[in-house]
Every structure is written in C-alpha cells, then in structure tokens.
Design a protein around this motif. Structure first.
Motif, mmCIF file in Angstrom:
data_model
loop_
_atom_site.group_PDB
_atom_site.id
_atom_site.type_symbol
_atom_site.label_atom_id
_atom_site.label_comp_id
_atom_site.label_asym_id
_atom_site.label_seq_id
_atom_site.Cartn_x
_atom_site.Cartn_y
_atom_site.Cartn_z
ATOM 1 N N CYS A 826 17.176 84.584 37.722
ATOM 2 C CA CYS A 826 17.458 84.636 39.153
ATOM 3 C C CYS A 826 17.995 86.027 39.467
ATOM 4 N N VAL A 827 17.694 86.541 40.660
ATOM 5 C CA VAL A 827 18.187 87.847 41.101
ATOM 6 C C VAL A 827 19.019 87.641 42.357
ATOM 7 N N SER A 828 20.254 88.168 42.346
ATOM 8 C CA SER A 828 21.145 88.058 43.492
ATOM 9 C C SER A 828 21.840 89.390 43.695
ATOM 10 N N ASP A 829 21.680 89.952 44.900
ATOM 11 C CA ASP A 829 22.272 91.263 45.227
ATOM 12 C C ASP A 829 21.889 92.316 44.194
ATOM 13 N N GLY A 830 20.659 92.248 43.718
ATOM 14 C CA GLY A 830 20.170 93.221 42.756
ATOM 15 C C GLY A 830 20.565 92.971 41.325
ATOM 16 N N LEU A 831 21.370 91.923 41.094
ATOM 17 C CA LEU A 831 21.815 91.606 39.735
ATOM 18 C C LEU A 831 20.912 90.540 39.134
ATOM 19 N N LYS A 832 20.580 90.727 37.862
ATOM 20 C CA LYS A 832 19.795 89.724 37.149
ATOM 21 C C LYS A 832 20.729 88.670 36.569
ATOM 22 N N LEU A 833 20.599 87.445 37.073
ATOM 23 C CA LEU A 833 21.454 86.340 36.659
ATOM 24 C C LEU A 833 20.583 85.187 36.178
ATOM 25 N N THR A 834 21.204 84.121 35.826
ATOM 26 C CA THR A 834 20.491 82.866 35.569
ATOM 27 C C THR A 834 21.062 81.796 36.480
ATOM 28 N N LEU A 855 26.748 70.654 48.321
ATOM 29 C CA LEU A 855 27.685 71.445 49.107
ATOM 30 C C LEU A 855 27.033 72.733 49.598
ATOM 31 N N MET A 856 26.618 73.576 48.643
ATOM 32 C CA MET A 856 26.045 74.853 49.051
ATOM 33 C C MET A 856 25.317 75.492 47.877
ATOM 34 N N TYR A 857 24.414 76.425 48.210
ATOM 35 C CA TYR A 857 23.711 77.232 47.210
ATOM 36 C C TYR A 857 23.974 78.689 47.546
ATOM 37 N N GLN A 858 24.526 79.416 46.569
ATOM 38 C CA GLN A 858 24.899 80.798 46.826
ATOM 39 C C GLN A 858 24.937 81.555 45.506
ATOM 40 N N ASN A 859 24.440 82.783 45.522
ATOM 41 C CA ASN A 859 24.467 83.647 44.336
ATOM 42 C C ASN A 859 23.923 82.937 43.104
ATOM 43 N N CYS A 860 22.773 82.291 43.271
ATOM 44 C CA CYS A 860 22.080 81.616 42.161
ATOM 45 C C CYS A 860 22.836 80.405 41.634
ATOM 46 N N THR A 861 23.807 79.925 42.368
ATOM 47 C CA THR A 861 24.612 78.785 41.921
ATOM 48 C C THR A 861 24.579 77.687 42.968
ATOM 49 N N ALA A 862 24.223 76.477 42.532
ATOM 50 C CA ALA A 862 24.265 75.307 43.409
ATOM 51 C C ALA A 862 25.559 74.554 43.149
ATOM 52 N N ASN A 863 26.218 74.139 44.224
ATOM 53 C CA ASN A 863 27.485 73.431 44.120
ATOM 54 C C ASN A 863 27.346 72.035 44.715
ATOM 55 N N LYS A 1252 37.012 74.779 45.680
ATOM 56 C CA LYS A 1252 36.785 76.061 45.017
ATOM 57 C C LYS A 1252 36.736 77.169 46.061
ATOM 58 N N GLU A 1253 36.780 78.400 45.581
ATOM 59 C CA GLU A 1253 36.522 79.581 46.401
ATOM 60 C C GLU A 1253 35.220 80.187 45.913
ATOM 61 N N THR A 1254 34.287 80.450 46.835
ATOM 62 C CA THR A 1254 33.001 81.020 46.452
ATOM 63 C C THR A 1254 33.129 82.540 46.335
ATOM 64 N N PRO A 1255 32.154 83.192 45.694
ATOM 65 C CA PRO A 1255 32.226 84.658 45.549
ATOM 66 C C PRO A 1255 32.302 85.408 46.871
ATOM 67 N N ASP A 1256 31.818 84.820 47.980
ATOM 68 C CA ASP A 1256 31.886 85.506 49.270
ATOM 69 C C ASP A 1256 33.087 85.048 50.085
ATOM 70 N N CYS A 1257 34.108 84.505 49.384
ATOM 71 C CA CYS A 1257 35.397 84.169 49.997
ATOM 72 C C CYS A 1257 35.294 83.032 51.009
ATOM 73 N N THR A 1258 34.491 82.049 50.715
ATOM 74 C CA THR A 1258 34.495 80.809 51.488
ATOM 75 C C THR A 1258 35.343 79.793 50.732
ATOM 76 N N TYR A 1259 36.326 79.209 51.425
ATOM 77 C CA TYR A 1259 37.238 78.247 50.811
ATOM 78 C C TYR A 1259 36.747 76.844 51.144
ATOM 79 N N MET A 1260 36.446 76.069 50.120
ATOM 80 C CA MET A 1260 35.808 74.774 50.302
ATOM 81 C C MET A 1260 36.807 73.662 50.015
ATOM 82 N N PHE A 1261 36.837 72.672 50.918
ATOM 83 C CA PHE A 1261 37.756 71.553 50.799
ATOM 84 C C PHE A 1261 37.001 70.245 50.959
ATOM 85 N N SER A 1262 37.468 69.245 50.266
ATOM 86 C CA SER A 1262 36.947 67.883 50.405
ATOM 87 C C SER A 1262 38.027 67.035 51.061
#
Length: 1530
Positions: A826-834, A855-863, A1252-1262
């Motif tokens: 997976c590629v995110s912001d030019g970085l090669k990730l998985t 919840l959300m999909y961001q930076n190659c990560t599904a939550n 959790k807090e996501t890499p783009d500074c979104t604070y998630m609450f249940s």
C-alpha cells in the motif's frame, strides 16, 4: 504411498525396531560347489566409508556384481574423497575364502612392507542383509565387518526377497534404514480406510505366519475378499536428497493384478523424510549411572521357582560382578538354568552397540556362546523412560522373550529419559480410528506464537499463570522464560517464580471410557510434601473445527501433586477422509481448509517436467493446452506423439495431510483392452516450497503417479486467542469469535461513502475461510461492488488487509486490541506501507451477539470497533443454588433439570458410586446427594454443603461436601465437572479419580467426577446482522426472544394435529416445559413427546433470491442414524418492515448541558454533546460565535479538539457526531473528534470511552447508550391449542401505523392506540406515546403508556387473549397500567377495529376485537393444480405455470448441484424417469426428487405443491426424496 515430515499419509504403527547386529559362524564355504554362500549379496554394489580418513569404499563381491569405478576386475575400490583419486585395494581374481572371512589381495605392495595391500571382510550371522561396516586399516589391510543372514548356518533368517537398505549422501553420511526392517510381521499403514488393512515391510518381503499375505510380498493388502500382493522390492534404497529416500515395490512380471486394480499392475513407493524439528538440539544419553558394581541385575523367564526357568544376570555397559558363567572376559549377560548346570554367556559388552533412534533406546550385547543354528547368543535390552523407577531410578530388567538365541528384555529406568518425544509419539490409534495431536505442538521461531496458556478457573484472582506445550517442552520465552528446561507444562507465580508441572515422557492415550485423549505429563517439581513429584493430566476432547480454544485448568489436588486440565480442540477429533470440489477440500473436524486453485494455470497453462524419454505437461484442476495435447487433458505425456493421461477435473480428496487429484479417461493404450490412461497427483506439505513443482514417480503401464510438495498443502498453525493481564492476572479469551472452516466469516459493511460501498470479511485468530480472490493467509479481506448486468456484485478490492500473527493486546480493563499486519502492499503519502487492520474490542455484557463495526480507513489502516462479551474478563460465579446465569450472555445453566429420582451410578476402581444432581440419594442417607455404596451400605456421604461454580470460559462445577470431622477439620468432597455433550440427554456420570489422604484418626475421601450433558453446552455466538453479496444488510435481532419471554410458536396447518413447534432466532429457546436441555434453537412436540430439533450453532445466511435462512443442527436422533435439524426461512413480504433506524427519532438532547471527562494515558479529554464545554476549559478560541465541544488536556496545556456541531449522521447502525476545526497538529492537520454512539439497552445514558488517536489527529470515542437503541419489542403472535388448531394474529401487527380503537360516543376526549404483538409505531406531528408502549392512551395533550409487549397470545374462555403489562403507574401507586385485548373469531370481520370494554380503576383496560384473524387457520386441497381460499372462495389456478422443459434452480451453496423441476407436470429428458417432477443433479449423480402431482393445497395464505415418492435418500435408503414448493404472493 508417501511420507511427509508432519502430515503424513504413511503412519507406521512402530517406527523403529532394534533388529541390528546378530552374530554366528558359517561352517561351510560353499553350498553347491559353484556359487558362494553369500550369493544373495552378489546382485548389488556395496559401499562403506572411513570417516576418519575421508575414504569411501565400493565393494564388488562376485563376477556378476556391478563394477566399481576402479574397473571390472577390482573387488574393493577406495576413493580419496579429498583428491577424488581411486585405488584398488583388492582384486576379484585374488580372492581367498576361509570360513566366514573373505579376503581380496591387491597387486600393489604396501609401502615399507613386503606384503601386498589387502582387504579382509569378516562375515557374521545377522537377521537381515546388513551392510559392510568399515572397522580399521592396519599394515595396509582394510578390515570390514558384515552382519548378514547369508552368514548363518541355517536359512531361517533368509527372506524371500531383500534389497540393500542404506545409502550415502553427498556429504558421506550414511542413511541406514536397516533398523526398520522387520524379520517377522510388518507395519500396518494408516490409510483412513477401515475396510482394508495394508501391511508393508521395509526393504524386505513380509514374514507374517499368522496372516495369509502372499509369499514374497513386501506390501500386502488384506480385504474381506482375501490378501493381495501389492509388490516387493526390485531396486535398493534410493537417495533423492540429503533428507529424502525412496523405496519402490513392484509385482513380478506376468503376474495377474487384483480385480480392483482394473488391470493395472500394483506398485508401492515409500518416501522417507528426515523429520526436521524446529528445535534440533542434540540429545545426549548415558547409561553409566545404571552400571552395577557389586550385585548384578537379574531377571527370570518363567515362574521364579520352576525347574525349567532361567535366571539372567545382566550389567549395563560393563562386566557382570559374578562368575556364574565362568571367568570369561567382557561378559555382560549370563543365562543360568535352575534345574541343572546349564550356564551360557548370552552376550559381551566388548562389541556392544547402544543405539538411539526415534525415541527408542536399545543396548545390544553380541558374541555370546554359539547355539545350534550357528548363531552366537545375543542379548537385546530395550530401555523405557521412567523417572520414578525403583532402585534409585535405576529400575530392573524384565525378561520378555527369546527368539533364535536372542534374548529380549525391557527395562524401565530414569537413565533412559530424554528431553522429549515428538511427532509420531503425538499420535493415537484406537482400532481403526486415528488421532493426531501434533497440530497443537508449538516450536520456537515460528509464526504460530509462543506456548499455550491455560485458563485458570479461579480467575480473576489466580495464583499463577500456566504455560504448556503438546508433546514438546515449553518454549522458554516471554513470561515462560524461567520455566525449567524439560517442563512441558509450567506454572509461573508472581512471587514464587516458575515450577515444572510435568514433562512429556509418555505418549497420549485414548481414554477407556468415551472418546477423549489423555496426555499425562510426569516428573514435575516436587509437591508440597517434598516426597513425590507433580504430574499433570491433560484431557483433550473433540470440538470440530476449533484449533484456537485454550486449555482450562479444572482442578488441583489438595496436596498440590496432581493438576487436571481439559481442552476442547479439533486436534482430539478422529482423522477423517473428505472430498471437495472447485480445487478446494476441507476437513471440518480438524478445522483445516485447503485451496489449490492458486496452483491452477489459466488459459491452458501448464507445469512441465522431463523423465526418461518423455516430457510431461500438468495443470492443476484445469486442462493443458500445449504440444498437441488432446483436448480436456489435465496431464499430458509427450514423446513424438502426445497422450492424455486423464481429463481435467477439480475434485480433491484429503486424508491426514495428503491431498490427491485424480485424472481419468485419458488416451487409450495400444493393448487389446484399449485401457484408458489415468494419472494421480499427490500434494504434500512443505512450508518452504511455495507453489512447488510436480515430480514424476512411476508409471505402472496404466496410471502415472506424480508427487508435489507445496506450501498450499500445509494447514495453518492455530493461534491461541487467550491473553492475560500481567498486572491483575485477569484473562480474556476470544476463541469464541474464531470461525472454523465449516462456518462463514464475520462480515462488515463500510457505508461511509454511499457511492463506493465496501465490505470486509474478517476472522479472528486464524485466516478467513476461503473467499474467491482473497489471500488465503489473510485474516481480513476488503471487497468492493461492481455493476454486472445492472446489479451490484462483489469483487475483491484488497486481497489481504492483514495477517493474524499475534494474539490480542490489552488496552485497558475489558478493552482489547487485535492487530492484523503485513497485508498487501500500500502507498500512503508517498510511503510504501502494508495494509493493516485494527479491531478494538470492548466488553459488552448481556447484549445480543453482533459483529464488528467499521470506524474508518486511513493511511492503509482499517479500524473497527467490536462490542462483544468475548472481550469481558473471565469471571467466576459461585452460589449455593442449582442455577447460575452467565453474566456475559445471560444464558442460564439450570442443573435442577438433571435431578433424578434414583441418582446416577458409576463404577470404577472396584467401587460403586451413586450421585444425584441437585437432589438427594435415598441410599446415601437423609439430606445426602452422593456416596460410595459398599454392598448397599453408604460410605463417605456428601451433600451437607453444596456449591455451584461457573466461570465465563465455560467451566461449570458442582461440589458436595460431607460432615465435618472436627479433630482434623476436614470433610469428604465430591467434585462434579460438567462437560458439554450435545448427545447426552439428560447426562451420564463417570469417575475421573479419587484422592485418599489419611491422618492418625481419619481418612479423607475426595472423588472427582465428570458429568456429560447438553445442559453444559454454551451457546455459540451468532451474529444476527448479515450482509448479502450485493451489500444489503439485514437485522433479525428484533426477532430474538429472551429468557423471560415466551418462544415463537410455529403455525402448523397440516393434517397432523398432535405436534407443536417452538423456535427462537439466533439465541437458545426460552424455557419450555419438557423440552430437552441445552442451547437448542428449536423444540418440537411430535406424537406427544418433545424433541430437540437442533442447536444454535451458526449465523443466518442470505440466499441469492433475497431470503434469509438459519439452520439449527444436531438435534435428537431421528430414526437410527439421522438427527433432527431445523431450517427457518425468512421472506420479505409485500409490506416490508419500515427501516426502524430512520423511522424512529433518536434523540440525544438529554446528554446536553454536561461535560464528560475521559482519562487515557497522560491525557484527559473533555466532551460535550451538541453544545459547548463549560467555561475554563479550552477557552482560547471562545469567540461567542463558536463554542468548543472537545478538548484535550495535559496539565495546563489545553488543545481544542473540535468545535460544536449538532449534526448527527446515521451510518449502518451507529450514530456519529463529528467535531472539526480544532487546533493545528503536526503543523499540517487540524484536530477533530468523532463520537460513535451505539445501542446498549442497559446503559442509561452510558459514558464515552476513548478508542484511539489516528495519525491525522482525529480523536475517536465510543459511547454505548440506550439512547441509540430503537425500542421496538415484538413477541410471538401465534397459538396452537390442544385440539391441534393453529391461530395467527400476525396479520394484525402493523409496521407503519397503529390501530385506533373505535371511538366512543360518550368519551370524545380520550383516544386509544394499539398494536398487536409489537410496540406502537412512532408517528409524526405531536405523537408522544412512549416508545416501548404497545397500548397507549391520548388524553388531551397527554400520552399514557397502557402496557408493553411481554408475551404472546393465550387461550382464555374460548377466545384468544393478549396482555400488555408494565405501563405507567396506576392512580393507587401500587400497580402499573395494563391492557387486555380479547380476540374473538368472526369470519365476516376482515377489517374491523378493537373496542374498549372497560377501564377498571384507570388501571386495567380491556378491549374486545371481533376479527377473522382470530379464527383457526385452515387448509384445503384440490386436484387439477387448482385450489380455493376457504375464507374468501377465491380460486387459485397454477396451470399456466406448467412449462415445456420446466425450470432450473441452482443450489447457492453447492454450485454444481441443480434442480430441474416443473409445476404440475413432468420433466422430460432429465435422466430421472418419465414421471419425475423434480430431478436433482450434481457432478456425479442424478436422482428423482419427487413424482408428478397436481394436488394443490392452501395453507394460511400460502399455496403448497408436494411431490413424493422420489429416489432413495443416500443417508437412509429406506427413505425417499420429497419436494415441497410454496407459492407466495409477491
């Protein structure tokens, strides 16, 4: 046949027998004057090696023998392995034979001597062909020793056929399989077929005098029709690689093959593979501690005082300290007859051999005195490990028998114990049933994780953590790093450190009673008494498909010496043979699934190999298109022409690690029978092989055999789902969420983008079950939807969203994280990730089972978030009653149902025990629930105290205690462990063990029992929300009946009047009188008796036609061999239920006006709902126009995490509140907050929880809260009376509006609203009836709750009665308002309304409803494909549906299965017969599903057509297929 390193189709009963060196003297040089006595050795070229001097030798014994590299005249050729130079050290023409010594002189002189170079071979009598062994080189004489049957005086050891059984590899290492050769008997091959026995020997023909195997056969098949020769060795053992050997057997040329071989010549190939252990540390054994210095060891043969008995004096690795056999040197074994002066040396230690191989330790003493056959007496001692052996651990030998002057002894001693015994010793055989525990074995450095951790029943406050391995020592890693090195189970105490609870020193065994496997670990650390050592008894019980569940600690004896564990696992299930289509096959018992479709090459692609003069082209589950190969060929042989070796198909077979693909109907042979060629490809596991490649093995004139090592044939190693909090020692077990191969994956929809829907398949602690296109190793796979012919269709979007490589992580108490990593690139912001997937699991007690939520999909990560009871810490509940409720599920275990008038009896240890469950046993005395009976007299009565203990991991224990013995303050105790057995009704009792501890005045008797019953079965977690292949979501949770509710009563308008059916949806039935116990989903009254119609085991499934079905299986026996099962089909009717999620107003305004602080690590988060925070928090941006709703606080540092918003969005079944435009973060992001509100009926209003807090500074609450629930309650709306009549009020249930009671002319102010069997439907405008009310009064502007749904209709004074209770408080303050609706049958009242009869004390409101819906359901049947509705007289005519050629329907589960059918007419050209109305076809069979009928029935708004008298059922040929077609108005 083949053998792989781990999952082998060839499992020998005994892997090693010590049949090595035997000595004798040959008296004559030649027997007939022309051929030497060693002529049987002349057919082969023999090899030996001098490891010290790095020289290899090749021997040519006779003129007819194969030549050496030194030339045809050389008898012994020596090659320097360093210089590669060859040198003759003996010429064939210069041979001298003296007795049993064969000398070959060379032509070269020995340097420094006048003698020639020479080779001397000393032959000695042995029982096999043997091998030449290099001894030494001295004065240019090369000495060899050779133990062989050819050197014996008599031919008793001479086989019909034997070939050399050794080979040297490229490194000069010798691979000698001679110890596997059996002089008598053979090996029984485990082939999974109970109807045949297949025997083989290694390198030698079988000698089985008690069996009728054909003479000379080395492989013999025994069937009910006789014994058949399947081949004998024709060539010597062949080296394939440094760790692989091959042996091939064929039948003699011109012999007649057995009929079942279809004129093919039988052939057998045995592949031997060195078993690489992941822990290949060496094992050093020493018997020096067993050497006797003063008194010899001795053993008897026959009675100790018999005149014909012998006494044997033995020592170990030394001379016996007695002169009974004279003053000879090196005597280690002496035979003395009691009746006379017969004293024989039976073996000397001078040339002793100590051999260890595959778990067997054997000491051989050769060179005893000669016996009449010329054989020198020999002693063979087989040592067995026994850490508790007598005589200080030395033990004593036991005479076991004598054969041909060879004396055998068994000797249990501590000095024969090794670190562990693995793999083959991890298997159990019981008659024709085979078990393999090796899938549970953990090895260091593998992806399967560390040790297994046991669930402690004393959780949440255990003393220790328990780590174990299976048939292997504990891996010293993590918390188990300090475990003793040889421990197979280890207890780690926070204060006291680690102790061994036992080592793996004996093989697992099948229990004498039942079908369990018992593995006993012995020789642990010392017990409390410091005298004996701890042992652990591990009982493994079959649980099909489950390889993730953890073992459970059941009990610990009072002296701490015996630990008992229980383990429900698929590894304890009997190995079974299975088949599968579509290039896939599964073993549902073991939980293995194999998909070889990735090996299949598209568009006719192929794998090619060359063997001999032929090229072979192979495809897997597909045809080959190459080199002029015939059409449809799956395997093709090419020389000048091309021949098909079988037409391609995709049907695989599987048994115990071997996957096979057979192609048949190939090109014809040019023989008179024109035999069709065929091929067989055998796939074997090699984890390092990747896809692998095919290898040609053998062609037996008709069938071509190929072998293929591939990682695709390897099953996945299980991952344990247990995690323990290292601080609190609370334990969490997620194994209940793991889906086996026989069930579907968890499915989750991502509805965040309505134009780009996504669906996820998820499994826990193991890979997902096969989904086309998804990576077979992935635990999460993402799907998208594409348009195909105007309809959405699933397609793989991301094949691997992460692999399960580790167990759960504890985030906080009752909060876990599962992380699946190393997915697709997976590629995110030019970085090669998985790709990565994170699932946050939150404890949710008492709620309905549901799946994860996106919840959300961001930076190659599904939550995802998952509210589930599986994330709750394991807890133990104890009470003195006979019923206990699981605090996580609400499921009640009521043992009172097991109470018996006479109690339960079990006999063991020569004793009789009588025990009752939650009731007394008269024979044991007043108030006593159990005792031991000695000729009718009670001993050790118990029952004075009773304790029921339940742990949320499924452990259920009942303890009875007897009277107190005051001087010792002890009581006798009976402990009963309840285990799940769905077939045990009500249950059975057996004794596990007894503990008797004595004091000076009293003996304490503690007995431990096991009670098998369906009542102890925990209901499987079933997700009642499902998604179909088009992305549509269905939610059946509103149909669930809870424990306090009444079950759904099915309508039955059939001719049978003496039956009733009770069902529930997704959960076990509420209590129904006389129904069997356990988590059953359906119960039926049939012919006056109630039966279990199936257990709740699997989730609902969506069909292609939009219907939903749920199946309950494994009910009570139905006939001799079948069991009841229930399928419930849910259809969407003409008036589909309105989407309650959008139709009901969810109001969170009551959460306003308050700050909600949440602590997480170093931060405190402050939230408000739909409004601003109180002043003093995050005021830096308080402009008066905008207000802050989310703030992150660390000390005095306040960061705005989101500004106020009142916009609630509804995605799936979640409410989401977003606060955006917070302060900058990482200079490129703005902080934001997302709050996910989910339904939790018991939380009023609940509290937010940080996710959790996501890499783009979104604070998630249940935020689980009752405010997010749709408060709709329904109940069963049907009733069956005792006359066999059925009633159904469900046509009166409204889903979009409500019934308004007929207005009264006297009371114009009040208006009454009613719904039937469900809550009122919320309306617009000023509607304010309470959401849970089913009856409501509008008095002016006030709305009053007159009762809510509690139970279904009942029969009261010839009318149906429906009662709603728990309304608003009555004026007297002591009661709640209720409503009673009485329904009276009136066939003419089709659209009537209820009327108010009375309102007693403004508390009890009674309504009367005259309606046709209250009339008993009726059915009619007409011929000619017509029928009338008895209520309306309407005529239904289905003749227009009769169709030329009929209709075709495909089974959505088995795509190769199809149904051809017609309506009131037959199917032509179907292969099922002329009068067939339904024809069932699959890949191999055609069977009639029913004969033509034109009798149409009308049953409760459904038309039904039944076809009977079809073909016989495969499960029970006495029964015949029937087909039922229901016609529903759409």
């Amino acid at each position: 046949m083949y053998k792989s390193s781990r999952f082998s189709p060839l499992k020998l009963v005994l892997w090693l027998v010590a049949c090595v060196g035997y000595l004798s003297v040959r008296s004559g040089a030649e027997e007939d004057g022309s051929s030497p006595w060693y002529r049987d050795l002349c057919s082969y070229k023999w090899e030996a090696i001098d490891q010290d001097n790095n020289v290899s030798y090749t021997l040519k014994l006779c003129e007819s023998s194969p030549s050496t590299s030194c030339g045809p005249g050389t008898a012994v050729c020596a090659r320097n392995l360093t210089t590669k130079a060859d040198r003759s050290v003996g010429e064939l023409s210069l041979q001298t034979l003296s007795g049993t010594v064969l000398d070959y002189n060379g032509t070269e002189k020995c340097p420094g001597s006048g003698n020639n170079i020479q080779t001397s071979i000393s032959f000695q009598c042995g029982k096999t062909m043997g091998t030449p062994e290099f001894v030494a080189v001295s004065q240019c004489v090369h000495y060899f020793e050779w133990r062989t049957f050819t050197a014996c005086n008599k031919d008793k050891f001479k086989p019909h056929k034997e070939v050399p059984c050794y080979a040297f590899d490229a490194d000069g290492k010798k691979h000698d399989l001679g110890p596997l050769i059996k002089v008598n008997d053979g090996y029984l091959v485990d082939d999974g077929d109970d109807s045949v026995d297949f025997y083989i020997n290694i390198c030698r023909s079988l000698n089985r005098p008690d069996k009728s195997c054909p003479e000379g056969s080395a492989a013999c098949l025994v069937t009910t029709d006789g014994s058949f020769d399947m081949g004998s060795p024709t060539t010597q053992l062949e080296l394939l690689s440094n760790d692989r050997l091959k042996l091939h057997y064929e039948v003699a040329a011109g012999s007649t093959p057995p009929d079942f071989c279809n004129k093919h010549d039988p052939a057998v190939t045995i592949t031997f593979i060195w078993q690489h252990s992941e822990d290949d540390s060496g094992v050093e054994l020493s018997l020096r501690g067993g050497v006797a210095t003063e008194v010899p060891y001795y053993a008897h043969s026959g009675p100790n005082d018999g005149v014909d008995s012998y006494v044997y004096y033995l020592n170990v690795c030394g001379e016996i300290p007695t002169n009974e056999c004279g003053e000879h040197q090196f005597v280690s074994s002496c035979q003395v007859k009691k009746s006379g002066d017969v004293k024989k040396v039976a073996g000397r230690y001078q040339n002793q051999t100590l051999r260890y191989s595959d778990g067997d330790l054997t000491l051989i003493y050769p060179d005893g005195v000669r016996c009449s056959s010329g054989f020198l007496r020999m002693t063979i001692i087989n040592f067995e490990c026994s850490k508790n052996a007598s005589n200080g651990g030395r033990g004593n030998p036991v005479f076991t028998g004598e054969t041909d002057c060879t004396y055998y002894f068994d000797w249990e001693t501590a000095f024969a114990c090794v670190k562990e015994k693995e793999n083959l010793l991890c298997r159990v055989r019981d008659d024709n049933k085979h078990y393999d525990l090796s899938p549970l074995t953990r090895y260091p450095g593998t992806d399967a994780g560390g040790n297994w951790e046991a669930v402690d029943a004393k959780s949440p406050k255990p003393d220790s953590r328990f780590y174990l391995n299976v048939c292997h020592k504990v891996i010293q890693t993590g918390a188990a790093a300090d475990c003793p090195v040889n421990a197979s189970i280890c207890a780690v105490d926070k204060a006291l450190g680690a102790i061994s609870l036992g080592s793996f020193l004996s093989s697992p065994q099948k229990t004498k009673i039942g079908n369990d496997i018992r593995l006993v670990y012995t020789d642990g650390s010392f017990c409390i008494n410091k005298k004996t050592r701890i042992q652990t008894i591990l009982t493994l019980k079959c649980k099909p498909g489950d390889l993730e569940s953890a073992p459970v600690l059941r009990s610990v004896s009072s002296d701490g010496c015996v630990y008992e564990l229980e383990w429900y696992t698929a590894a304890a299930c009997v190995l079974s043979k299975t088949q599968g289509d579509d290039c896939k096959v599964e073993d549902p018992q073991a939980g293995f699934f194999f998909d070889l479709s990735p090996l299949s090459k598209a568009a006719g692609g192929f794998y090619n190999l060359t063997s001999g003069n032929y090229d072979y082209y192979i495809n897997v589950c597909g045809a080959v298109k190459a080199a002029g190969c015939p059409e449809k060929a799956g395997t093709c042989q090419v020389e000048k022409s091309a021949w098909s070796l079988g037409e391609a198909n995709s049907r695989l077979s599987y048994y115990d690690g071997l996957i096979q693909l057979a192609y048949s109907n190939g090109s014809q042979y040019n023989n008179k029978e024109h035999t069709l060629r065929s091929s067989l490809i055998s796939f074997l596991c090699d984890p390092e092989a990747g896809a692998g490649y095919p290898e040609f093995q053998v062609e037996d004139n008709y069938t071509y055999n190929f072998r293929w090592y591939t990682s695709y044939a390897c099953p996945e190693r299980p991952h344990e789902c247990l995690v323990t909090d290292p601080t609190t020692l609370e334990q969490y077990d997620l194994s209940s969420l793991s889906r086996s191969s026989s069930t579907s994956n968890w499915q989750v929809m991502d509805l965040s983008d309505s134009m780009n829907l996504k669906k996820y398949y998820i499994n826990i602690c193991r890979p997902i079950n096969a989904v086309p296109g998804c990576d077979r190793h992935a635990s999460v796979c993402q799907m998208k939807y594409i348009s195909e012919q105007g309809s959405p269709k699933e397609a793989v979007s991301i094949s691997n969203m992460g692999i399960s490589k580790r167990g759960p992580i504890i985030e906080a108490r009752d909060r876990l994280l599962l992380e699946f990593t190393d997915g697709s690139a997976c590629v995110s912001d030019g970085l090669k990730l998985t790709h990565t997937t994170r699932i946050h699991l939150v404890c949710s007690r008492g709620t309905v089972s549901m799946g994860p939520r996106f919840l959300m999909y961001q930076n190659c990560t599904a939550n995802f978030i998952w509210e589930t009871r599986a994330a709750c810490a394991i807890k133990t509940t104890t009470n003195n009653d006979c019923a206990v409720v699981d605090p996580n599920t609400g499921f009640e275990f009521n043992l009172q149902l097991l109470a018996s008038k006479t109690g339960y009896t079990t006999k063991a240890n020569g004793k009789e025990f009588r025990v009752n469950i939650c009731a007394d046993v008269a024979e044991c005395g007043a108030g006593m629930a159990g005792c031991e009976l000695d000729e009718g007299h009670p001993l050790s009565p118990v029952g004075v105290e009773k304790t029921l203990q339940y742990s949320t991991d499924g452990l259920l224990t009942l303890t009875y205690k007897g009277n107190l013995d005051e001087p010792t303050a002890t009581r006798d105790t009976f402990t009963i462990n309840f285990v799940c057995n769905t077939t045990a009704q009500p249950g059975s009792l057996k004794l596990l063990r007894e503990d008797l501890s004595s004091s000076a005045t009293h003996v304490v008797h503690n007995a431990f029992f096991e009670f098998s019953t369906a009542l102890a079965c925990v209901p499987a977690p079933v997700d009642c929300q499902i998604i179909d292949s088009q992305g549509h979501e269905y939610d059946l949770r509103h149909l669930i009946r809870d424990r306090e509710d009444s079950p759904w009563v099915a309508i039955d308008t059939g001719a049978v009047k003496s039956r009733s059916f009770y069902i529930n949806v997704c959960k076990p039935l509420p209590p129904v009188s006389d129904c069997p116990v356990g988590p059953l989903g359906a119960c039926g009254m049939i012919d006056g008796k109630k039966y279990n119609l199936g257990y709740v085991q699997s989730s609902p499934q969506a069909a292609e036609d939009g219907s939903i079905s749920i199946v309950y299986q494994n009910g009570d026996l139905c006939g001799a061999a079948s069991r009841y099962s229930t399928r419930i089909i849910f259809q969407c009717d003409d008036n589909p239920v309105r989407d309650l999620k959008s139709g009901y107003l969810l109001d969170l305004s009551s959460l306003k006006g308050q700050d909600y602080p949440i602590s997480s690590d170093k931060y405190v988060y402050h939230l408000s709902v739909c409004g601003g925070l109180k002043k003093g928090i995050c005021t830096q941006k308080d402009t008066g126009l905008e207000t802050v709703s989310s703030c992150q606080v660390e000390g005095d540092n306040h960061k705005i995490a989101g500004m106020t918003s009142q916009v609630l969005s509804y995605v799936g079944d979640q409410l989401i509140l977003n606060y955006t435009n917070g302060e900058a973060c990482h200079k490129i992001y703005q902080r934001s907050t997302e709050i996910y509100f989910s339904c939790h009926p018991d939380r009023h209003p609940g509290t937010p929880e940080f996710i959790k807090e996501t890499p783009d500074c979104t604070y998630m609450f249940s935020w689980p809260t009752a405010l997010a629930c749709v408060p709709v309650k329904t109940t069963s709306c049907s009733y069956n009376d005792d006359q066999g009549l059925s009633y159904d009020l469900s046509p009166l249930a409204m889903d979009s509006r409500n019934w308004e009671v007929e207005p009264s002319t006297e009371d114009t102010e009040n208006r009454y609203y009613i719904n039937v069997c469900r809550a009122l439907v919320p309306q617009g405008g000023t509607w304010k009836c309470p959401s849970n009310a089913a009856s409501c009064l509008k008095a002016g502007e006030d709305y009053v709750n007159l009762g809510q749904v509690e139970s279904g209709p009942t029969w009261d004074r010839k009318v149906l009665k429906l009662q709603y209770t728990s309304g608003q408080a009555c004026p007297d303050g002591s009661r709640n308002k209720s409503s009673v609706i009485r329904f009276k049958c009136d066939k003419d009242k089709v659209d009537s309304r209820p009327t108010l009869i009375s309102a007693i004390e403004d508390c009890v409101y009674t309504f009367l409803w005259l309606t046709a819906a209250a009339c008993p359901l009726s059915s009619t049947q007409h011929d000619n494909c017509r029928v009338t509705n008895p209520a309306t007289g309407h005529l239904f005519d289905l003749n227009t549906l009769t169709k030329e050629g009929g209709y075709t329907v495909y089974d959505h589960r088995e795509h190769r299965k199809m149904f051809r059918m017609n309506i009131c007419g037959n199917i032509s050209n179907s292969g099922c017969g002329a009068d067939t109305a339904v024809c069932i076809k699959d890949a191999t069979t055609v069977v009639s599903g029913g004969q033509v009928s034109r009798k149409l029935s009308y049953k409760d708004q459904v038309l039904e057509l039944t076809y009977g008298d079809g073909g016989p059922c495969p499960a029970n040929p006495a029964l015949k297929h029937n087909a039922v077609i229901q016609f529903i108005c759409r």
